[in-house]
Motif scaffolding. Structure first.
Motif, PDB file in Angstrom:
ATOM      1  N   LEU A 342     -13.242   8.894  -1.319  1.00 41.49           N
ATOM      2  CA  LEU A 342     -11.986   8.334  -1.469  1.00 41.49           C
ATOM      3  C   LEU A 342     -11.402   8.609  -2.969  1.00 41.49           C
ATOM      4  O   LEU A 342     -10.273   8.653  -3.015  1.00 41.49           O
ATOM      5  CB  LEU A 342     -12.232   6.922  -0.993  1.00 41.49           C
ATOM      6  N   SER A 349      -5.234  14.741  -3.388  1.00 43.61           N
ATOM      7  CA  SER A 349      -3.776  14.381  -2.794  1.00 43.61           C
ATOM      8  C   SER A 349      -2.737  14.487  -3.842  1.00 43.61           C
ATOM      9  O   SER A 349      -1.657  14.539  -3.518  1.00 43.61           O
ATOM     10  CB  SER A 349      -3.870  12.968  -2.295  1.00 43.61           C
ATOM     11  N   TYR A 373     -10.682  12.267   6.853  1.00 45.11           N
ATOM     12  CA  TYR A 373      -9.950  11.153   6.289  1.00 45.11           C
ATOM     13  C   TYR A 373      -8.644  11.533   6.160  1.00 45.11           C
ATOM     14  O   TYR A 373      -7.846  10.558   6.124  1.00 45.11           O
ATOM     15  CB  TYR A 373     -10.611  10.886   4.839  1.00 45.11           C
ATOM     16  N   TYR A 377      -5.493   9.061   7.112  1.00 46.44           N
ATOM     17  CA  TYR A 377      -4.659   8.513   5.970  1.00 46.44           C
ATOM     18  C   TYR A 377      -3.216   8.710   6.094  1.00 46.44           C
ATOM     19  O   TYR A 377      -2.298   8.118   5.925  1.00 46.44           O
ATOM     20  CB  TYR A 377      -5.083   9.295   4.741  1.00 46.44           C
ATOM     21  N   LEU A 443      -6.042   1.151   0.049  1.00 49.49           N
ATOM     22  CA  LEU A 443      -6.376   1.684   1.085  1.00 49.49           C
ATOM     23  C   LEU A 443      -6.802   0.931   2.395  1.00 49.49           C
ATOM     24  O   LEU A 443      -6.398   1.188   3.482  1.00 49.49           O
ATOM     25  CB  LEU A 443      -7.486   2.794   1.070  1.00 49.49           C
ATOM     26  N   ARG A 446      -3.622  -0.289   3.558  1.00 51.67           N
ATOM     27  CA  ARG A 446      -2.709   0.963   4.485  1.00 51.67           C
ATOM     28  C   ARG A 446      -3.368   1.039   5.853  1.00 51.67           C
ATOM     29  O   ARG A 446      -2.715   1.142   6.905  1.00 51.67           O
ATOM     30  CB  ARG A 446      -2.886   2.319   3.548  1.00 51.67           C
ATOM     31  N   HIS A 447      -4.729   1.005   6.087  1.00 53.64           N
ATOM     32  CA  HIS A 447      -5.332   0.976   7.214  1.00 53.64           C
ATOM     33  C   HIS A 447      -5.293   0.000   8.052  1.00 53.64           C
ATOM     34  O   HIS A 447      -4.966   0.248   9.218  1.00 53.64           O
ATOM     35  CB  HIS A 447      -6.632   1.375   7.141  1.00 53.64           C
TER      36      HIS A 447
END
Length: 747
Positions: A342, A349, A373, A377, A443, A446-447
């Protein structure tokens, strides 16, 4: 002992107690990391009275207990002696879960577990428990029992060669065991001799078990871009509809277009004792976690993989994970990805490739869309559509999960196993989060936002029988787990979908259920199906959860669901249109007040309930009388395809089948099956289940074998369309067909 409160209620209480200023500040935040930092600064989770106490005590919960293992085993023994084998199995399973690893207690628990499995004719489960008993200090003086039981299982499953070996081992054990009384030894040797003779007689019929999993074949080759899908589909993008899947050629009904393993999955707590915590398969072996008495696995491989990826973190926090619902899957996604990955992902990214405006989400620099992932994402979050109250509570939950990761030591881990070194007595509001920690918290949030729209339910066919002898039973798809499938998530919604999902453990197998032409978009159904919900219900559900108004053909057409809840015209028997006060017929001039219909319908409902009560206590005659009275009233007021009418007829069929009056059951079941075919569609899995049930009754009735063959062929066609020709019920129906053909030859 720590008690856990209701986390959902706690977050709602914090929201309601928050000041307008606090809420306004939160609303101004758009970035997930900023939301996590803000919520931590507010210290709100410190106001949850039970949470700190739980965090301090949770590592002591659900640990192994030899005393509890013995208690469960003793109670299981009592139930076993009373021949309540299914109840005994539950307690023996608990005994296995409570026993410490590699101990005599665990060996004894496995030994008893194998015994009850044998009586339930679960031969493979028996063998697995025997193996595990020997691996866990099962006492040698009684080991002959297990070898003999093992031999019997191998005989029943057709493996005569191995059965003979186990018989010889059992014979040797009995001969050499000086603790067995002489009379008992003589009886055992007689049993062994008889079994040995039976094995010898059946050598020519020996079968070999093929343990290889049957993998569904994709239609065409696997795609080089969509690596979990067939090359018969391709990913497209439209600014208004986002990413979607389109057929590259004509795809015939029944073809497999996606065979996808999940990125992460979470088994629901209700299925902890029946399914593997890691692969979601039904348990044939019972392999418990070495630390806790909560979860089970189907193999040592699954146990080790689960521990190394996520369970070493979740083990002591499972109670709180259960209380947060679907957000548990958010934690599982992060744990599956791993901390170092991550952190590397964050750096990657930021590169030029991933910042391109025209980049298609989930596609790597190598040009593939895989189970990575990145593909998770880049799933839609709908963050801007989520209500402030929901976003606020999601953030609280993400902060709670981040707290768990902090206390577990996971946030300090870069590789290898986690050593829990944090002081659990430290106040949760005083925890210090680094910039990296807050990134992980972002994160998690977000998920959670993604899962509201992108999580998939892993379902399994559940059968409910009134009794062990019932032919007319109920089948339904029950959710056993929740998972994230990035490729299947690309499919847009239609209330009349192109595909049907099926599951092989945690693998999602997607089949098209209608011919798809080249260039056509392929659609999934997100839940609201035109055969199961009215247009108004579908539109509301989709708007609430998925934030769009469906414009599929079914939502543009007449809502055909009305006929299944309509009253019938007493003059011409057509379906009536109902408003607040009257019912009117469009086929003739009949109009009447709705009260008369409601009164009769309520009278019928009470009769139906009385029938169910009789059925539950096996008063079949009483049930038949009540259901018949109910049906007579319903026929006066309900349209011929009304769902309640079909349900009553189904219950009457069940009663007559239980009484072995199969011919009397047939007309009722025929009508019920017809209605369900119209209700769910003549290619639906529900219709196939009803046909399967109908075929069983036709088999036992007199003079209906030819109709039975027709029904079987139709059911097999539908089951194959949905699940492939290796599906268990397809095999069962094919065997029934052979028996029917044999009976026809005799007649």
């Amino acid at each position: 002992m720590a008690t856990i409160g209701n986390w959902q209620a706690a977050t709602e209480s914090i929201w309601k107690a928050s000041s307008i200023n606090c809420i306004d500040q939160f609303k101004s935040l758009k970035d997930e990391i900023d939301k996590i930092a803000f919520m931590h600064k507010m210290g709100n989770i410190g106001n949850v009275s039970w949470l700190q106490f739980y965090m301090e005590s949770c590592e002591k919960l659900h640990l192994k207990s030899p005393e509890k293992s013995t208690q469960h085993r003793n109670y299981g023994n009592k139930l076993f002696q009373e021949k309540k084998y299914k109840d005994a199995l539950e307690f023996y399973t608990q005994s296995v879960m409570e026993a410490p690893d590699k101990t005599r207690d665990l060996g004894l628990a496995y030994g008893n577990h194998s015994a009850v499995c044998f009586y339930l004719k679960l031969y493979q489960e028996t063998i697995e428990s025997i193996k595990l008993a020997f691996d866990n200090q099962y006492p040698e003086p009684t080991s002959y029992k297990l070898y003999l039981r093992w031999a019997h299982c191998l005989y029943h499953t057709g493996d005569m060669q191995q059965a003979s070996k186990k018989v010889n081992t059992a014979k040797k054990e009995v001969f050499e065991n000086k603790e067995i009384e002489e009379k008992r030894k003589v009886k055992l040797l007689e049993e062994i001799k008889l079994l040995d003779e039976n094995i010898a007689k059946n050598r020519s019929y020996e079968t070999t078990e093929d343990n290889k999993e049957v993998q569904p074949e994709l239609f065409h080759d696997r795609d080089t871009v969509l690596t979990q899908a067939s090359s018969a589909v391709t990913m497209k993008f439209h600014k208004d509809r986002g990413r979607y899947l389109q057929a590259t050629c004509k795809i015939p009904a029944g073809s497999v277009i996606i065979a996808e393993k999940p990125f992460a999955t979470v088994l629901l707590p209700d299925h902890y004792q029946t399914h593997c915590h890691h692969c979601i398969g039904q348990l044939t072996a019972v392999v418990p976690c070495r630390r806790c008495s909560t979860v089970l696995y189907c193999s040592e491989t699954c146990r080790q993989q689960s521990w190394s990826i996520y369970h070493q973190i979740e083990c002591q926090y499972l109670d709180i994970c259960h209380s947060i619902g679907i957000a548990h899957l958010s934690l599982r996604i992060v744990l599956t990805a791993g901390l170092q990955h991550l952190l590397d992902f964050r750096d990657k990214s930021a590169s030029e490739f991933y910042q391109k405006e025209d980049r298609i989400g989930g596609v790597t620099e190598e040009g593939t869309y895989d189970k990575t992932y990145l593909s998770v994402y880049d799933l839609m979050t709908h963050a801007l559509d989520i209500e402030t109250a929901d976003s606020f509570q999601y953030t609280l939950t993400a902060l709670l999960l981040l707290t768990i990761l902090k206390k577990s030591g996971w946030l300090e881990k870069k590789s290898g196993d986690v050593e829990t070194t944090n002081d659990n007595t430290e106040n949760i509001t005083k925890l210090q989060f680094s910039h990296d920690d807050l990134y992980i918290g972002g994160l998690l949030l977000r998920h959670i936002e993604q899962l509201v729209c992108n999580a998939h339910a892993i379902t399994e066919l559940q059968v409910t029988q009134t009794s062990d002898t019932s032919l007319v039973d109920s089948k339904s798809q029950e959710r056993v787990a929740t998972a994230i499938y990035p490729t299947t998530s690309l499919l847009n919604h239609s209330c009349d979908p192109s595909i049907i999902p099926g599951f092989d453990k945690d693998k999602l197998v997607v089949r098209v259920i209608k011919d798809v032409e080249a260039g056509e978009e392929i659609f999934n159904c997100y839940g609201p199906h035109h055969k199961r919900m009215s247009k108004m219900e579908r539109q509301q559900a989709l708007k609430t959860q998925y934030f769009f108004t469906c414009q599929c053909p079914s939502c543009q057409a007449y809502d055909e669901q009305d006929i299944f809840t309509s009253y019938c015209c007493p003059l011409c028997k057509a379906a009536l249109k109902e408003n607040e006060t009257t019912c009117s017929c469009t086929a003739c001039d009949f109009t009447d007040h709705v009260t008369m219909f409601l009164t009769n319908e309520n009278t019928a409902k009470n009769m139906f309930i009385d029938g169910l009560k009789c059925l539950q206590i096996q008063d079949i005659e009483g049930a038949i009388q009540n259901f018949t009275n109910c049906l007579n009233v319903q026929l006066k007021v309900l349209y011929k395809h009304h769902k309640s009418l079909a349900e009553t007829k189904d219950c009457l069929a069940q009663c007559y089948a239980l009484s072995k009056k199969y011919n009397k059951a047939i007309p009722y079941l025929r009508d019920s099956v017809c209605t369900l075919g119209k209700l769910y569609g003549d290619t639906s899995i529900e219709y196939a289940n009803e046909l399967h049930k109908f075929a069983g009754v036709l088999y036992y009735a007199e003079g209906f074998l030819e109709e039975g063959l027709t029904v079987i062929d139709k059911a097999v066609q539908i089951f194959t369309l949905h699940c492939g020709n290796k599906y268990e019920l397809v095999q069962e129906l094919e065997e029934m067909k052979i028996c029917m053909l044999d009976k026809l030859k005799i007649e």
